[in-house]
Structures are given as structure tokens and as C-alpha cells.
Scaffold this motif. Structure first.
Motif, PDB file in Angstrom:
ATOM      1  N   PRO A   1      -0.059   4.880   9.154  1.00  0.00           N
ATOM      2  CA  PRO A   1      -0.386   3.762  10.051  1.00  0.00           C
ATOM      3  C   PRO A   1       0.807   3.377  10.931  1.00  0.00           C
ATOM      4  CG  PRO A   1      -1.156   3.310   7.826  1.00  0.00           C
ATOM      5  CD  PRO A   1      -0.308   4.545   7.738  1.00  0.00           C
ATOM      6  N   GLY A   2       0.550   3.266  12.223  1.00  0.00           N
ATOM      7  CA  GLY A   2       1.579   2.825  13.157  1.00  0.00           C
ATOM      8  C   GLY A   2       2.644   3.849  13.470  1.00  0.00           C
ATOM      9  N   GLU A   3       2.575   5.036  12.908  1.00  0.00           N
ATOM     10  CA  GLU A   3       3.607   6.042  13.173  1.00  0.00           C
ATOM     11  C   GLU A   3       3.397   6.698  14.535  1.00  0.00           C
ATOM     12  OE1 GLU A   3       4.624   7.523   8.604  1.00  0.00           O
ATOM     13  OE2 GLU A   3       3.596   8.874   9.999  1.00  0.00           O
ATOM     14  N   THR A   4       4.499   7.241  15.071  1.00  0.00           N
ATOM     15  CA  THR A   4       4.452   8.015  16.312  1.00  0.00           C
ATOM     16  C   THR A   4       4.880   9.437  15.998  1.00  0.00           C
ATOM     17  OG1 THR A   4       4.947   6.077  17.697  1.00  0.00           O
ATOM     18  CG2 THR A   4       5.370   8.251  18.641  1.00  0.00           C
ATOM     19  N   TRP A   5       4.043  10.385  16.366  1.00  0.00           N
ATOM     20  CA  TRP A   5       4.356  11.797  16.160  1.00  0.00           C
ATOM     21  C   TRP A   5       4.367  12.496  17.506  1.00  0.00           C
ATOM     22  CZ3 TRP A   5       2.920  15.016  11.377  1.00  0.00           C
ATOM     23  CH2 TRP A   5       3.132  14.278  10.202  1.00  0.00           C
TER      24      TRP A   5
ATOM     25  N   VAL B   1       5.989  20.142  19.209  1.00  0.00           N
ATOM     26  CA  VAL B   1       5.246  21.334  18.804  1.00  0.00           C
ATOM     27  C   VAL B   1       6.091  22.105  17.800  1.00  0.00           C
ATOM     28  CG1 VAL B   1       4.141  23.462  19.581  1.00  0.00           C
ATOM     29  CG2 VAL B   1       4.162  21.459  21.085  1.00  0.00           C
ATOM     30  N   PRO B   2       5.742  22.053  16.516  1.00  0.00           N
ATOM     31  CA  PRO B   2       4.654  21.263  15.938  1.00  0.00           C
ATOM     32  C   PRO B   2       5.013  19.782  15.890  1.00  0.00           C
ATOM     33  CG  PRO B   2       5.898  22.319  14.192  1.00  0.00           C
ATOM     34  CD  PRO B   2       6.466  22.832  15.486  1.00  0.00           C
ATOM     35  N   ALA B   3       3.989  18.926  15.822  1.00  0.00           N
ATOM     36  CA  ALA B   3       4.234  17.483  15.816  1.00  0.00           C
ATOM     37  C   ALA B   3       4.934  17.062  14.532  1.00  0.00           C
ATOM     38  CB  ALA B   3       2.904  16.734  15.956  1.00  0.00           C
ATOM     39  N   ARG B   4       5.838  16.115  14.680  1.00  0.00           N
ATOM     40  CA  ARG B   4       6.593  15.574  13.548  1.00  0.00           C
ATOM     41  C   ARG B   4       6.755  14.080  13.755  1.00  0.00           C
ATOM     42  NH1 ARG B   4      11.500  14.060  15.266  1.00  0.00           N
ATOM     43  NH2 ARG B   4      12.287  14.945  17.228  1.00  0.00           N
ATOM     44  N   PRO B   5       7.064  13.341  12.695  1.00  0.00           N
ATOM     45  CA  PRO B   5       7.284  11.896  12.871  1.00  0.00           C
ATOM     46  C   PRO B   5       8.521  11.641  13.736  1.00  0.00           C
ATOM     47  CG  PRO B   5       6.998  12.460  10.549  1.00  0.00           C
ATOM     48  CD  PRO B   5       7.168  13.748  11.286  1.00  0.00           C
ATOM     49  N   ILE B   6       8.402  10.698  14.650  1.00  0.00           N
ATOM     50  CA  ILE B   6       9.522  10.305  15.499  1.00  0.00           C
ATOM     51  C   ILE B   6       9.936   8.893  15.105  1.00  0.00           C
ATOM     52  CG2 ILE B   6      10.280   9.873  17.865  1.00  0.00           C
ATOM     53  CD1 ILE B   6       8.344  11.974  18.797  1.00  0.00           C
ATOM     54  N   PRO B   7      11.157   8.717  14.600  1.00  0.00           N
ATOM     55  CA  PRO B   7      11.594   7.377  14.162  1.00  0.00           C
ATOM     56  C   PRO B   7      11.552   6.376  15.308  1.00  0.00           C
ATOM     57  CG  PRO B   7      13.106   9.084  13.404  1.00  0.00           C
ATOM     58  CD  PRO B   7      12.181   9.737  14.376  1.00  0.00           C
ATOM     59  N   LYS B   8      11.408   5.118  14.959  1.00  0.00           N
ATOM     60  CA  LYS B   8      11.332   4.056  15.958  1.00  0.00           C
ATOM     61  C   LYS B   8      12.576   4.029  16.829  1.00  0.00           C
ATOM     62  CE  LYS B   8      10.475  -0.905  16.417  1.00  0.00           C
ATOM     63  NZ  LYS B   8      10.213  -2.183  15.692  1.00  0.00           N
ATOM     64  N   GLU B   9      13.747   4.263  16.223  1.00  0.00           N
ATOM     65  CA  GLU B   9      14.994   4.239  16.988  1.00  0.00           C
ATOM     66  C   GLU B   9      15.006   5.332  18.055  1.00  0.00           C
ATOM     67  OE1 GLU B   9      14.746   4.460  13.721  1.00  0.00           O
ATOM     68  OE2 GLU B   9      15.243   2.379  13.167  1.00  0.00           O
ATOM     69  N   GLU B  10      14.479   6.506  17.697  1.00  0.00           N
ATOM     70  CA  GLU B  10      14.443   7.600  18.667  1.00  0.00           C
ATOM     71  C   GLU B  10      13.474   7.283  19.797  1.00  0.00           C
ATOM     72  OE1 GLU B  10      13.529  12.415  18.869  1.00  0.00           O
ATOM     73  OE2 GLU B  10      13.715  11.394  16.930  1.00  0.00           O
ATOM     74  N   MET B  11      12.341   6.648  19.476  1.00  0.00           N
ATOM     75  CA  MET B  11      11.400   6.283  20.523  1.00  0.00           C
ATOM     76  C   MET B  11      11.990   5.236  21.458  1.00  0.00           C
ATOM     77  SD  MET B  11       8.627   7.984  20.710  1.00  0.00           S
ATOM     78  CE  MET B  11       7.896   6.876  21.905  1.00  0.00           C
ATOM     79  N   GLU B  12      12.722   4.277  20.901  1.00  0.00           N
ATOM     80  CA  GLU B  12      13.363   3.271  21.746  1.00  0.00           C
ATOM     81  C   GLU B  12      14.392   3.908  22.672  1.00  0.00           C
ATOM     82  OE1 GLU B  12      12.580   0.226  22.146  1.00  0.00           O
ATOM     83  OE2 GLU B  12      11.035   0.160  20.588  1.00  0.00           O
TER      84      GLU B  12
END
Length: 242
Positions: free
Chosen positions: A217-221, A224-235
Motif C-alpha cells: 500500500p502506498g508504495e512507488t515502483w 525494468v524490472p520494476a522495484r520499490p523506489i524509496p520515498k527519499e529517492e522519489m523526492e
């Protein structure tokens, strides 16, 4: 600058017309679709009225007839595909094969023209695809609709590919895809069989979610291949793109 990646409600109505559109959302949407179809057909209708009306009517009669006939055959024929792992050429794979064969009759002919219309959503549901309230399906690149479950307010971006099967090592694997409420699948992403996407999760554009992936829930992936992207990396990525 406003961050449109964050969830927010509708802004206040811009005026009387905006309030009217919100009040009668469904009729407004249907009217808009009809207007777009008329505009698209206008050059032929204006220059060759009789021929334009005849060809347009014939095409839509053909298309909407398929929308009714294909779900009927899908219901009366043995098309109840179930999770399976084994050889391609077995009796267990026959319902899956027949289900997709029927679905592709519409997917490759008429579905691209009605993807963003109520008729498109109706057809997917008639083929067994479970679609929640206010789900936005902007793609016809779907296989195995009877094994796909979309929750409420799910968004499938343009050209998203979703299929509830995959193959490898001489085996066919058929496994459901479940996308929970408010999840977003970005443009041209691929979601393969045996995938669960949690509520409010996001799959970034052009990503490939491999079989067996469980997106919380609420995760960002993404990737290729898709993997979890931490919130800090997305920011950090959001800061860089601005």
C-alpha cells in the motif's frame, strides 16, 4: 508551483458551466464522446453525406454487434479460465485460449475506438473483468480480462499492458492480477500475471512489473524490472525534474 503528483480534491468550480458539468457528470461525458465522434466523421459527412453516413453506420453496427455477441459466446462456451501451471497444449489451457480468442475479436477491431467510453467499460465487465467505481481505463492492451480485478478509483494510463499469464521453461502460467483501490499504473507500463498492487500504490510509466511482485500500500515502483523506489529517492527525482 503546484505539485500535481500529490493527491488532492477538485478545486472549486470555475463558474456556472463547470458547476453544471459536475452536477451532470455522466450525461456530459456521453455528450462529449458523441461530439468527438461527429467531429471525426464530419469531413466525410460534409463531402459525401450518403456514403459517409452509410459507412459510419455500418462500422458502428458491426462494432456494437461484436460487443453483444462476443460476451454472449464467452458466457455460453467453456471459457472459465482458472489459475494454472503446465503445458500449453493441454485441456486445462483450453478455456483460457478460447476466452482470449473471443476477447481479441473486439480488442483488435473495435475496442480501440471505445476505450474511453462507457461502452468500453461495459464490454470489459461483460467479459468478466471486475472494475470498481470510477476506475479510469485508458488502454485496450489487455489479455485475460476474466482474471483481472481493478478496485475503486484505479487509474490505468495510456497503452498500459496487463495480462494474467506468462510463459517460461516450457510452461504456461495463468495467475490473476489484482490492483487495489486508488492505485495508479503509469503510461505504457506492463503488469504481468500473479501481481498484486496495493491500495494507493503507483507504478511509474514504462515500468515492467514481473510475475510474483507484491506492491505494498502506498508504495512507488519503477524501472525494468520494476522495484520499490524509496520515498527519499522519489523526492530527489521530483526536485531534479523541477
Amino acid at each position: 508551483m503546484r505539485d500535481f503528483t500529490e493527491h488532492s480534491g477538485n478545486p472549486p468550480p470555475a463558474g456556472p458551466l463547470d458547476r453544471l458539468l459536475r452536477r451532470f457528470a455522466r450525461p456530459s461525458y456521453h455528450l462529449f464522446v458523441l461530439l468527438v465522434l461527429v467531429i471525426a466523421a464530419w469531413p466525410a459527412l460534409a463531402r459525401y453525406p450518403a456514403l459517409g453516413v452509410t459507412l459510419s453506420a455500418a462500422f458502428f453496427v458491426f462494432g456494437f454487434s461484436l460487443l453483444l455477441i462476443v460476451p454472449f459466446y464467452n458466457r455460453v462456451l467453456p471459457t472459465r479460465a482458472k489459475p494454472f501451471k503446465g503445458g500449453y497444449y493441454t485441456i486445462h489451457a483450453a478455456p483460457w485460449l478460447l476466452h482470449n480468442a473471443l476477447f481479441y475479436l473486439v480488442r483488435y477491431t473495435f475496442l480501440p475506438y471505445i476505450t474511453l467510453t462507457p461502452a468500453g467499460i461495459w464490454f470489459l465487465r461483460a467479459m468478466g473483468m471486475r472494475i470498481g467505481r470510477h476506475a479510469f481505463v485508458n488502454t485496450e492492451l489487455i489479455s485475460d480480462p476474466c482474471l483481472i480485478h481493478l478496485g475503486d478509483d484505479v487509474v490505468l494510463g495510456g497503452s498500459v499492458r496487463i495480462f494474467a499469464h506468462y510463459g517460461g521453461g516450457g510452461n504456461l502460467v495463468i495467475a490473476p492480477v489484482v490492483i487495489h483501490d486508488r492505485a495508479t499504473i503509469g503510461i505504457a507500463a506492463t503488469v504481468m500475471g500473479d501481481v498484486i498492487v496495493g491500495p494507493g500504490a503507483v507504478v511509474l510509466p514504462h515500468s515492467a512489473v514481473l510475475p510474483g511482485s507484491r506492491i505494498g500500500p502506498g508504495e512507488t515502483w519503477g524501472g525494468v524490472p520494476a522495484r520499490p523506489i524509496p520515498k527519499e529517492e522519489m523526492e530527489r527525482l521530483r526536485a531534479e525534474t523541477r
